[in-house]
Design an enzyme around this catalytic site. Sequence first.
Site, mmCIF file in Angstrom:
data_model
loop_
_atom_site.group_PDB
_atom_site.id
_atom_site.type_symbol
_atom_site.label_atom_id
_atom_site.label_comp_id
_atom_site.label_asym_id
_atom_site.label_seq_id
_atom_site.Cartn_x
_atom_site.Cartn_y
_atom_site.Cartn_z
ATOM 1 N N CYS A 133 0.863 -1.183 0.000
ATOM 2 C CA CYS A 133 0.000 0.000 0.000
ATOM 3 C C CYS A 133 0.900 1.234 0.000
ATOM 4 O O CYS A 133 2.074 1.141 -0.350
ATOM 5 C CB CYS A 133 -0.980 -0.011 1.169
ATOM 6 S SG CYS A 133 -0.263 0.141 2.821
ATOM 7 N N ASN A 136 2.296 1.470 4.360
ATOM 8 C CA ASN A 136 2.566 0.202 5.041
ATOM 9 C C ASN A 136 2.234 0.279 6.526
ATOM 10 O O ASN A 136 2.906 -0.308 7.357
ATOM 11 C CB ASN A 136 4.011 -0.244 4.803
ATOM 12 C CG ASN A 136 4.291 -1.687 5.189
ATOM 13 O OD1 ASN A 136 5.396 -2.007 5.586
ATOM 14 N ND2 ASN A 136 3.322 -2.573 5.075
ATOM 15 N N CYS A 142 -1.502 0.509 7.329
ATOM 16 C CA CYS A 142 -2.924 0.145 7.442
ATOM 17 C C CYS A 142 -3.263 -1.071 6.584
ATOM 18 O O CYS A 142 -3.388 -2.180 7.085
ATOM 19 C CB CYS A 142 -3.832 1.314 7.050
ATOM 20 S SG CYS A 142 -3.907 2.657 8.260
ATOM 21 N N ARG A 143 -3.430 -0.843 5.285
ATOM 22 C CA ARG A 143 -3.961 -1.886 4.409
ATOM 23 C C ARG A 143 -3.031 -3.066 4.213
ATOM 24 O O ARG A 143 -3.442 -4.219 4.362
ATOM 25 C CB ARG A 143 -4.333 -1.281 3.051
ATOM 26 C CG ARG A 143 -5.437 -0.259 3.144
ATOM 27 C CD ARG A 143 -5.647 0.472 1.841
ATOM 28 N NE ARG A 143 -4.504 1.345 1.562
ATOM 29 C CZ ARG A 143 -4.322 1.987 0.419
ATOM 30 N NH1 ARG A 143 -5.179 1.826 -0.577
ATOM 31 N NH2 ARG A 143 -3.287 2.784 0.260
ATOM 32 N N SER A 144 -1.780 -2.812 3.840
ATOM 33 C CA SER A 144 -0.897 -3.952 3.552
ATOM 34 C C SER A 144 -0.531 -4.758 4.791
ATOM 35 O O SER A 144 -0.528 -5.995 4.730
ATOM 36 C CB SER A 144 0.338 -3.514 2.753
ATOM 37 O OG SER A 144 1.070 -2.510 3.405
ATOM 38 N N ASP A 149 -8.286 3.466 1.549
ATOM 39 C CA ASP A 149 -7.314 3.710 2.602
ATOM 40 C C ASP A 149 -8.028 4.178 3.870
ATOM 41 O O ASP A 149 -8.515 5.310 3.938
ATOM 42 C CB ASP A 149 -6.305 4.757 2.154
ATOM 43 C CG ASP A 149 -5.113 4.862 3.090
ATOM 44 O OD1 ASP A 149 -5.216 4.406 4.255
ATOM 45 O OD2 ASP A 149 -4.078 5.406 2.662
#
Length: 144
Positions: free
Chosen positions: A9, A12, A14-16, A119
Site C-alpha cells: 500500500c 505500510n 494500514c492496508r498492507s 485507505d
Amino acid sequence: MTSRILFVCLGNICRSPAAEGVMRALAPDLALDSAGTSDWHRGEPPYGPMQEAASARQVDLSDLRARQFSAADFGRFDLILAMDRDNLADIERLRPAGSDTPVRLFAEYADAGVSDVPDPYYTRDFDGVLDLIEAAARGLLDEL
C-alpha cells in the site's frame, strides 16, 4: 505454486499490514510480507486504529514494522499485490527489465466489484476495509 506473497500500500501502516496479518491467520505456511511505496513510516508499527480493528478479529499486527517497497522485491516474491491502482503504478515503475513477477490488485480477489482497497487512514472505515481484505484473502487462497 505461489508461496511468497507481498502486499503493498502507500505507507505500510494500514492496508498492507492488515492483509499480511489476515493471510498469516488463514495460511500460516505461506511466506508473507508487506511494504509501502513511500518511506513515510519506515520502521513504525501499524497504525493504532488498524491494529485495534484487526485485534478485535483475532488478527495480531503488533510485530509488523513498515518498510519501503524496492525493485529487489520483484526477485523475492512470487506475487505482488497492490492495494490500489496508484500503488500498482508505483510498483510497476520500479519493475526491473526482464522481471515477470505478477503484480495484481488485491481487491480483485474479493469478487466485490471493486479494484481498490480504500485507505482507512483517510476514510476511517477500518472494519469495512478489513471485511474487504478478508474477502480478498479467501478469494486469493481459492486461486492458490
